[in-house]
Each structure stands twice: as C-alpha cells, then as structure tokens.
Design an enzyme around this catalytic site. Structure first.
Site, PDB file in Angstrom:
ATOM      1  N   GLU A 103       0.863  -1.179   0.000  1.00  0.00           N
ATOM      2  CA  GLU A 103       0.000   0.000   0.000  1.00  0.00           C
ATOM      3  C   GLU A 103       0.901   1.232   0.000  1.00  0.00           C
ATOM      4  OE1 GLU A 103      -0.862  -0.134   4.824  1.00  0.00           O
ATOM      5  OE2 GLU A 103      -2.075   1.199   3.572  1.00  0.00           O
ATOM      6  N   ASP A 210      15.473  -2.556  12.893  1.00  0.00           N
ATOM      7  CA  ASP A 210      16.318  -1.524  12.262  1.00  0.00           C
ATOM      8  C   ASP A 210      15.638  -0.172  12.461  1.00  0.00           C
ATOM      9  OD1 ASP A 210      17.755  -0.970   8.918  1.00  0.00           O
ATOM     10  OD2 ASP A 210      18.475  -0.433  10.917  1.00  0.00           O
TER      11      ASP A 210
END
Ligand code: ADP
Ligand code: ADP
Lengths: 306, 306
Positions: A103, A210
């Site tokens: 998306e 991360d």
C-alpha cells in the site's frame, strides 16, 4: 462527454497490480527515486488507488523482498504500530531481480512521539503469531538482512546464547578484526552478567530490528514504521539504533507506560547498540570501528566493576 | 450549480495568509502533529495553494522562528540545494508565542543521494551573501539555536578561534563537567594541530548546521533540507551530525566531485562531531557523555601521536 481512457502502463509490477488488485489497470507511474539497481515507484490505478513498489536487480532481490514481506506481515499481525500492508513479491524477467507491492502510505508531518512509543510497546507485548516464538524460541522463520548484511535467525531457546552467537559473534566474524574480537571475548564469555534481573524471564517479542529515523514516519496522522529486519528477540534489542532515531522524552514516556522499564535496562543499552555499530563498521568502516572499540571498553569496565 | 463557498478559517497564521499571499482566504486547516507548545499545520487557500505553518508558545518562539527564517533565506539565496521558501514570521496574541509561514513542500520518496551531495557542495561553495562573511568573517547575523541550545554566532575572523570559543568551549561551559573540561583542555589549547593543511585558507561557507536524516527529504523529486541552525563556517563543520544522516557513498561522491576533499578531512571528523555530541549530552545526557569522552580521548591520542 466521455473522458478518453488513460493509457495502461505495463511493467512486471504494474501488470501484477492490474491483474490482481481489483482496481482496474495501472494508468500512472511516478518514479520516486532509486540508487544502483533499486528503484521506487507509486502506481495509480483506474480505480484511483495508489500502490508503492520497490524493484531491485540481482539474484538476492527476491529473497530480500520476501524477507521484508514476512517481517511486515508479522508486525502488522500484532495490530499495534502501523506498517505498510504488503500485497505481493514477484520476479522481474528471467532472474533479473524482483519487486514488492505494498500500500502507498500518505507520509507527512512528524510522528506523535508518545503515540509511537505506546504503539511500539504494544507490538513488543503482543503474543507471538509464530508458533516457535510462542513456544519461547528466539529467531525468525527465515534469515534476513540488516542493511546489506546477512542476519541469521536460526531458532534458539536461550536469548543470551542467541544474541551472543547470531548477533555479536556473527558481526565480529564478518569484521575479522583480531583486536576487536579479543576485546569482545570477555563480554561474550560473560554475557549473562547483563541479564541477572531478567534471567530466564525474557519472552520473545517481535522486533522491527532496524528502528532509526529513516524508517519512522507519520502516515495519515499515525506513526508508522517500515523497512524492517524483523525477528523475535528481547524487546530491548529494538533500541540498538536509537542513537539515530530521534526518540524524545515523550516517546519513552509512552513506551514505558505500556511496557515498564526493567532494572538493568540502562546497563544493557551499550550491549544492544554494539550489534548495530559493528554492522556499521562492516558496511561503512570509518569511525564506526573506533566506536565499537569504545563500547567494548565500556562493557569490559562494567564487567570489572562487577 | 454554484458551489457553496467554503468557510473561511481564522487563526493568526491563517489570517496573515488570507490577507497577504494573494491566494484568497484560507479554507482548510490540516493539523500535522505537534509536541508541547508547538504545532504544525498545512493551510489551503481558496486559490488552491498550500502553506506550511509552525506555531510555538513562549517568549523565545519569535526569536527562534526569525532565526530559522534568516537561515533558510541565506541558504535559499545560494540557489543550490532546495530549502522551503519562508513568507512570514508573526506573533500569536499578546506575547503568547509566534508562527512561521513557509511554502508547503510535497515530501515523498528518498532523496537522490548523489544529487544531494552535489547540491550541498554547491551551497558550501557559493560566495556568501552576507557582507561580513564575504569579508572573511565566521558567524552569522544573529545568534540562533542548535536543537534547544543557544548557538552563539558573534563574528570572528579566525575559524579555529571561532570553533574553539563559540562552539566547543560554549558547549563545555554549558555542560559544566570538570572532568570533560579537563579532558578537552589539550585539544582546545592546540586546536591548530588539526588545521595545518588549510591554515588561513578557510573561506566562510553557509552551513545548514544541523544536517541529520530528520532534516533531509525529497520534495517533487529534488533533495531538500530544512530546520537549520545556520551560520557561516568551515564547510567540514557541516558533517558534525553525519553519524545520523544516512549519507551513502553516492552522497560523498557527488559532494567531493564539486568540492574536493582536503588532506586532513578524515582527521577533523571527530572534531566536528564533538560539538554535536556535547550538545546531545547537554540536551539528553545518557550515553552521550561517554561518547564525548571517547571522542576527546581519540583527539588527545591524535595529538600525542603528532
Ligand atoms: N509503503 C510506502 N508508501 C509510501 N512511501 C514509502 C513506503 N515505503 C517506503 N516509502 C518511502 O520510500 C523511502 C524508501 O523506502 P525504504 O523501505 O526505506 O527503502 P530502502 O530499503 O531502499 O531503504 C522511504 O524513506 C519512504 O519515504
Ligand atoms: N515546508 C514544509 N512543508 C511540508 N512539510 C514540512 C515543511 N517543513 C517541515 N515539514 C515537515 O514537518 C516536520 C517537522 O518540521 P521541522 O522543521 O523539522 O520542525 P521542528 O523544528 O519541530 O523539528 C518535518 O519532519 C517535515 O516532515
């Protein structure tokens, strides 16, 4: 008067979108930047929907995008912090690379720090969807990458052992710096020293892995994170990149309100930063080697002070 | 049928936009987030133009926004890297704070690193617009802030002296840590050691001054930077926040292609990082004190190695 039909745009990713997402043909392609063999695009369909696509060349691209899809799905399943929904990972023609369709987030403004903290805490506290993690194992269903570096995720039932072998020793071996390895030996040999407050009581949490400012944004007014290096680990391992995350007091207030701070939280910060500094040393060299040494010196000092 | 007129939105910033920017009344307000006394908005006019507004409470807000306006104007005048155009700084009712009106950037995608490097280099090489800087002085027309910390910019004709007094000693004094100050003394007393390759040849460059990933983005496909702590200084001082900027090899390739690397560039990195780590220690405490100490230790080692 009837509007002229827009021309259909065709590419491996655009064709997959046209054929599978029920929003008509892709009629617009917007290049959003890229580097080396990688590119990003926003594709718009006749039905007016936007999709975000990353492409990458080379033989490792499909594996990397499948890892990203697995990670984003696992994080999204916690129904906590927002992550982009992934629709598909496909290959480019004849082994020339791969693409990922997700998306398109409407990114803009700075994230509400307190809401971000609460949402990440909720993600860390969510019961693991993966059966191995639910059974108390640390790792992930697949190896993935942290930046460009391989990140091994073979399941282990002991967090201290996982962090020692799959994270710290793995990065030290890649670095191949005898002095660094020698400096790290007492820390690795005595890793339990940092976990006396939570010994045997660490439950596997899904981690973004991360979490720095480049992977944090605001979408439709909600904090959102992306581009993970996901695995199930100790929640505090999430803060290994916090030195470059822009977390404010409000972030931590929100986080600890939902997931209270453990007694040795501050003592473990350096330990969890070390993995990422070693990774930066492996990827970028430069001052990161010195920083890794400084962290190891501080950790050794903690050990000798007892 | 004639569309119903949208209701006019009124606030100090919206009213200024309606009265001065020739795009009709402000008819839409979109809240983009905020923290404490500060908020951000996008205002849309009848004429269809978007404007980005920051508001902040307190007595220091107007000064801070005027400093931001001065900095963005000076950077924009170089016609190099893109920065948002500022239209106005105004006050909220009766000393309750201030607002700044600028163009709304359409942010999205990751910046082209090589283009960013080339653009920042062009900014650094631009002949200074300020007459004092053009005459070879370092500083700025006004003091400003680096994060929440005052940043003194009184003009000085000697860069080494400016960096020692206005940057390093200023932060050390704010920190008030006797051990840190003692560790810094040999470095401050021998600062010329790091400048033997460029002695007397440093020309004042306009600097963003707070260049980390949170202040770097891509707008309409062009790299753009914002939220500066601007002053005229040694171009290399720009890299003091590069540890959290996400600069790739392509960035440096682009930068050095336009502004070649000086011989002692690598030796000075720690020196320029130190100012920002000290600032982080002042603002956030925690691990930043230890990092500042480590940097000072490395700098002292450089001195003793000669
Ligand atoms: N789903 C998304 N929708 C819109 N923009 C996105 C989306 N995911 C990433 N981006 C934008 O693209 C940039 C690069 O994406 P990222 O996943 O970080 O790629 P990379 O792996 O190359 O670093 C992000 O910084 C963000 O601005
Ligand atoms: N001119 C602009 N147009 C659109 N968005 C902007 C603009 N300037 C800043 N932003 C967005 O608002 C966020 C906060 O702006 P910033 O200037 O960094 O404020 P602060 O001083 O509070 O850190 C930025 O991260 C960016 O996403």
């Amino acid at each position: 008067p009837a509007a002229a039909a827009s021309a259909r745009i065709s590419s491996p990713a655009a064709d997959w979108i046209s054929d599978n997402l029920g929003s008509g043909y892709v009629v617009r392609e917007k290049f959003m930047g890229g580097s080396g063999w990688s590119s990003t695009y926003v594709y718009t369909t006749e039905g007016g929907k936007d999709y975000f696509v990353k492409t990458s060349g080379g033989t490792k691209a499909e594996g990397m995008f499948k890892g990203e899809q697995l990670g984003l799905s696992a994080m999204g399943a916690t129904r906590s912090v927002r992550v982009p929904e992934v629709f598909h990972v496909g290959t480019l023609a004849a082994g020339r690379g791969a693409f990922i369709v997700m998306e398109a987030l409407r990114l803009g403004g700075s994230p509400d720090q307190e809401a971000l903290g609460r949402a990440v805490a909720a993600m860390h506290l969510a019961p693991p969807a993966d059966p191995s993690a639910a059974a108390g194992l640390f790792g992930f269903g697949a190896d993935n990458t942290i930046g460009a570096t391989p990140q091994p995720n073979g399941w282990m039932d002991d967090w201290v052992g996982f962090y020692r072998e799959r994270r710290l020793r793995h990065q030290l071996n890649l670095l191949g710096d005898a002095r660094m390895t020698a400096l790290a030996k007492p820390v690795l040999d005595n890793l339990g020293f940092w976990f006396t407050d939570v010994e045997g009581a660490i439950k596997p949490s899904i981690l973004h892995g991360d979490l720095w400012s480049g992977n944090i944004a605001s979408a439709d007014g909600r904090p959102t994170i992306f581009d993970p290096a996901t695995y199930y680990g100790h929640a505090e391992a999430e803060w290994g990149m916090s030195w470059c995350a822009g977390f404010t007091g409000s972030f931590w207030r929100g986080y600890f309100d939902v997931a209270p701070k453990a007694p040795l939280f501050e003592k473990r910060r350096d330990l969890y930063t070390l993995y990422h500094i070693l990774n930066h040393a492996n990827l970028f060299g430069g001052g990161y080697n010195g920083q890794a040494q400084s962290i190891l010196q501080r950790l050794n000092e903690q050990l000798s002070r007892g």
